[in-house]
Enzyme design. Structure first.
Site, PDB file in Angstrom:
ATOM      1  N   SER A  87      60.259  75.318 -93.158  1.00 20.74           N
ATOM      2  CA  SER A  87      60.888  76.645 -93.142  1.00 20.74           C
ATOM      3  C   SER A  87      59.896  77.738 -93.508  1.00 20.74           C
ATOM      4  O   SER A  87      59.997  78.870 -93.015  1.00 20.74           O
ATOM      5  CB  SER A  87      62.083  76.678 -94.102  1.00 20.74           C
ATOM      6  N   GLU A 142      47.885  76.580-103.095  1.00 20.10           N
ATOM      7  CA  GLU A 142      46.979  77.606-102.556  1.00 20.10           C
ATOM      8  C   GLU A 142      47.756  78.371-101.488  1.00 20.10           C
ATOM      9  O   GLU A 142      47.937  77.892-100.375  1.00 20.10           O
ATOM     10  CB  GLU A 142      45.723  76.971-101.965  1.00 20.10           C
ATOM     11  N   GLN A 167      57.063  69.679-100.573  1.00 22.25           N
ATOM     12  CA  GLN A 167      57.584  68.343-100.840  1.00 22.25           C
ATOM     13  C   GLN A 167      56.446  67.372-101.112  1.00 22.25           C
ATOM     14  O   GLN A 167      55.339  67.543-100.607  1.00 22.25           O
ATOM     15  CB  GLN A 167      58.438  67.858 -99.671  1.00 22.25           C
TER      16      GLN A 167
END
Length: 201
Positions: free
Chosen positions: A119, A145, A163
């Site tokens: 997303s 980062e 994740q």
């Protein structure tokens, strides 16, 4: 061997794998969602001289941060405009380092890989560059980062940003990451700047 949702929960229940805080609803079919913490680093050097310690500013947010692309025209007036209109705590331009809310502890027979959520990719926000690999035996918060590539993006504290994908090794590592001589980031409980200047060349 990649761990499934059942495997992840078994490892958590046995105490072999530690994710603190742990939310069972964040367990996916073969991953675990982790969230954005409240600490960030912005580098202040004109040039990255990787033989020297890099200067940086470290700060916390209460709620949200706006990340603008490096090419975006940003001045004090624009920053105040964004803060007033969108209610963000901080507005930054270019890359910055963040950290996860979660403290992760891997046993010597489990390694992990960080991936940004799709997303975020769909709004051209990248939350890791080359540092997605997490060795067996690592413990600490995960450094992110973060770079926006298109328009400014507002990120929120405790938002699910990426994740972890866990894999089981065939045999346990003889020396885990945190016990290995020269490991730089083991046990980190905060966002840390690059320590590449400590490398021997």
């Amino acid at each position: 061997m990649m761990l499934s949702d059942n495997d992840i929960i078994k490892e958590i229940d046995s105490g072999g794998l530690v994710i603190e805080p742990f939310n069972k609803e964040f367990v996916g079919p073969c991953s675990y969602d982790i969230t954005l913490g409240d600490e960030f680093i912005v580098y202040t050097d004109e040039v990255y001289d990787l033989k020297k310690e890099l200067n940086h500013n470290k700060f916390k947010i209460e709620n949200s941060i706006m990340v603008c692309p490096l090419c975006y025209e940003l001045d004090d007036e624009k920053i105040e405009y964004f803060k007033n209109k969108y209610g963000v705590d901080v507005v930054v331009k270019g890359g910055l380092l963040g950290t996860t809310t979660e403290f992760v502890e891997l046993p010597n027979d489990i390694c992990a890989q960080y991936q940004g959520r799709s997303s975020f990719g769909r709004v051209f926000l990248q939350s890791h560059q080359t540092a997605g690999w997490i060795d067996a035996g690592f413990k600490g918060k995960i450094t992110l980062e973060i770079v926006a590539y298109d328009k400014p993006v507002i990120l929120y504290k405790n938002q699910r940003i990426g994740q972890l994908i866990f894999s089981k090794t065939l045999t346990p590592a003889n020396i885990g990451y945190c016990d290995r001589k020269g490991s730089k980031y083991g046990g980190q409980n905060s966002v840390n700047a690059s320590l590449i200047h400590k490398d021997e060349i």
